[in-house]
Design a protein around this motif. Sequence first.
Motif, PDB file in Angstrom:
ATOM      1  N   GLU A  36      11.513  -1.306  -3.475  1.00 20.40           N
ATOM      2  CA  GLU A  36      10.371  -1.255  -4.151  1.00 20.40           C
ATOM      3  C   GLU A  36      10.109  -0.137  -5.186  1.00 20.40           C
ATOM      4  OE1 GLU A  36       6.379  -2.241  -5.329  1.00 20.40           O
ATOM      5  OE2 GLU A  36       8.056  -3.467  -4.551  1.00 20.40           O
ATOM      6  N   LEU A  37      10.568   1.111  -4.756  1.00 21.26           N
ATOM      7  CA  LEU A  37      10.759   2.111  -5.653  1.00 21.26           C
ATOM      8  C   LEU A  37      11.812   1.813  -6.774  1.00 21.26           C
ATOM      9  CD1 LEU A  37       9.922   5.067  -6.262  1.00 21.26           C
ATOM     10  CD2 LEU A  37      12.043   5.808  -4.907  1.00 21.26           C
ATOM     11  N   ASP A  38      12.671   1.231  -6.662  1.00 21.51           N
ATOM     12  CA  ASP A  38      13.602   0.957  -7.895  1.00 21.51           C
ATOM     13  C   ASP A  38      12.798  -0.215  -8.781  1.00 21.51           C
ATOM     14  OD1 ASP A  38      15.538   2.549  -6.857  1.00 21.51           O
ATOM     15  OD2 ASP A  38      16.903   0.814  -6.160  1.00 21.51           O
ATOM     16  N   ARG A  39      12.099  -0.965  -8.392  1.00 24.50           N
ATOM     17  CA  ARG A  39      11.360  -2.072  -8.902  1.00 24.50           C
ATOM     18  C   ARG A  39      10.466  -1.102  -9.925  1.00 24.50           C
ATOM     19  NH1 ARG A  39       6.745  -4.425  -9.395  1.00 24.50           N
ATOM     20  NH2 ARG A  39       5.700  -3.200  -7.673  1.00 24.50           N
ATOM     21  N   LEU A  40       9.773  -0.031  -9.153  1.00 21.34           N
ATOM     22  CA  LEU A  40       8.703   0.579  -9.925  1.00 21.34           C
ATOM     23  C   LEU A  40       9.592   1.641 -11.091  1.00 21.34           C
ATOM     24  CD1 LEU A  40       6.435   1.545  -7.028  1.00 21.34           C
ATOM     25  CD2 LEU A  40       5.778   0.069  -8.778  1.00 21.34           C
ATOM     26  N   MET A  41      10.483   2.035 -10.719  1.00 24.18           N
ATOM     27  CA  MET A  41      11.074   2.967 -11.691  1.00 24.18           C
ATOM     28  C   MET A  41      11.809   2.287 -12.765  1.00 24.18           C
ATOM     29  SD  MET A  41      12.760   5.859  -9.007  1.00 24.18           S
ATOM     30  CE  MET A  41      13.217   6.953 -10.431  1.00 24.18           C
ATOM     31  N   TYR A  42      12.358   1.335 -12.575  1.00 22.73           N
ATOM     32  CA  TYR A  42      13.104   0.378 -13.651  1.00 22.73           C
ATOM     33  C   TYR A  42      11.726  -0.098 -14.562  1.00 22.73           C
ATOM     34  CZ  TYR A  42      17.998   0.599 -11.877  1.00 22.73           C
ATOM     35  OH  TYR A  42      19.206   0.987 -11.398  1.00 22.73           O
ATOM     36  N   ALA A  43      10.829  -0.614 -14.213  1.00 19.51           N
ATOM     37  CA  ALA A  43       9.571  -0.946 -14.910  1.00 19.51           C
ATOM     38  C   ALA A  43       9.295   0.300 -15.975  1.00 19.51           C
ATOM     39  CB  ALA A  43       8.393  -1.616 -13.921  1.00 19.51           C
ATOM     40  N   GLU A  44       8.992   1.312 -15.228  1.00 19.44           N
ATOM     41  CA  GLU A  44       8.758   2.471 -16.081  1.00 19.44           C
ATOM     42  C   GLU A  44       9.732   2.663 -17.252  1.00 19.44           C
ATOM     43  OE1 GLU A  44       6.033   5.237 -17.325  1.00 19.44           O
ATOM     44  OE2 GLU A  44       5.896   3.927 -15.729  1.00 19.44           O
ATOM     45  N   ILE A  45      11.255   2.603 -16.790  1.00 19.38           N
ATOM     46  CA  ILE A  45      12.188   3.001 -17.594  1.00 19.38           C
ATOM     47  C   ILE A  45      12.013   1.967 -18.662  1.00 19.38           C
ATOM     48  CG2 ILE A  45      14.520   2.952 -18.005  1.00 19.38           C
ATOM     49  CD1 ILE A  45      14.768   4.207 -15.275  1.00 19.38           C
ATOM     50  N   ARG A  46      11.815   0.622 -18.412  1.00 21.81           N
ATOM     51  CA  ARG A  46      11.775  -0.456 -19.403  1.00 21.81           C
ATOM     52  C   ARG A  46      10.654  -0.287 -20.419  1.00 21.81           C
ATOM     53  NH1 ARG A  46      12.235  -4.076 -15.911  1.00 21.81           N
ATOM     54  NH2 ARG A  46      10.152  -4.756 -15.787  1.00 21.81           N
TER      55      ARG A  46
END
Length: 476
Positions: free
Chosen positions: A239-249
């Motif tokens: 879940e943390l990765d999902r949020l972080m990749y969304a922010e990066i994208r």
Amino acid sequence: MTAELTHDATADTRALTMTRFHGRSIIGSPNQPKIPRGALPPGPRWPALAQTVALMRFRHQLHPYLHRKYGEVFTLRLIPGGRPLVLFTTPEATKEIFAGDPAVFHAGKGNAVLGPIMGQHSLLLQDGVEHHRARKLVMPAFLGHALRGYRSMVAEVAAAEVDGWADGEEFASLERMNRLTLEVILRVVFGVTDEKRLAALRPRVNATVDINPGILLGWAYPWLQKFGPWRRTVDNQVELDRLMYAEIRERRTATDVEDRKDVLSRLMAAGDPEQPHDRLDDTELRDQLVTLLLAGHETTASALSWALYELGRAPELLRRSQAAADAGDSDGLAWLEAVLKESMRLHPIIPMVVRTLMEPTNVAGLDLPAGTTVGPSILMSHQQESNFPDPDRFRPERFLPELSGTEAPSLHVWIPFGGGVRRCIGAGFSLMEGAEVLRQVLTRYDISAPADDVPKVRNITSVPRKGARIRVTRRS
């Protein structure tokens, strides 16, 4: 650029997370050749599990005990497979290890237990050419000009926290400092300002930081990831990765990245835009951000809480520090930074700095075989009279030669950030952040510490057992 999947190649963040957990050796192969006891300095003969637990949970008692029993160098055997860890306690050995050839003294191998969380691109886990490339790209975000830009952002976050403290309130300063430094990570490092996103990130980040050593050790046995706390750790990472990749994208598509001052935006702009291989891809950005999170959240919070606790026990030091905070000039900030440095010395956050030998090597006159992990004991280095006269006293002036009349401690005896080419890249950020937080607190409040406190191990860091309780009173 990397053999691991990148976020550009797939939108399935769970696949990225699971690749990270399953696709790398966690803390070395348990089947690696065992190094015979006679090839190493002396140490306890307890079972490897007992030694590992003692090192992880009772470090403050273990290091001094082993130093008294075995002298300046001693060996521990750790799971899995009884891997040797040789700890040194002299500045000469520390200097030699920090100056060692990075091709022989691998730091990434010694930190590999954090691999499933940090990722293979983490500066803490890389070695050789990969580490050199990553450090070159990340370093500009932590140089002087960038740090000066972050200070006002840190001040804003800190002011918002401390202005909410009630006059006469008593509380565990560690809890407040953890909350504050988390906001600094999210707003200044990650660059997130939207409150909805912050609310989604906070519990995931807290769960990542609040990780029990038993979870780390369990990663040596991948089958455990299907059960209980290990499975919950994996799910939280997904879940943390999902949020972080969304922010990066989303940040990739922003039109103002070049003008933004947060760390993530600076990292995106690092490198040659005409050379895609010379830029950090999404997975690399994610790994470096999580590394900054783990290395700079509770570590800085613990150092700050100890600093407030020590000032609360010493009225003269408190008044001197308040005067420095009120001045707010370079001399005042230098004093506040010295307060933080002395907090890190007297109350080390981590116990040691480690390197793994990739070939047989002579260290401090000892011939050690390949596969041996070596390093200085921070706990012993910071507590020895020969390194720090009157070591049990809290004396910030020891870091300011113009006040102490002696040379400032060398980077071979004061080692909270490691040393050599592997010295923590965020050291300057941590000291700037800590000094600014102290300034925001001390310009507003008098502080007292109502009770004594001692360190305990929580997760992978040392923190005040009682939370470094303080009472704050509005200054007139």
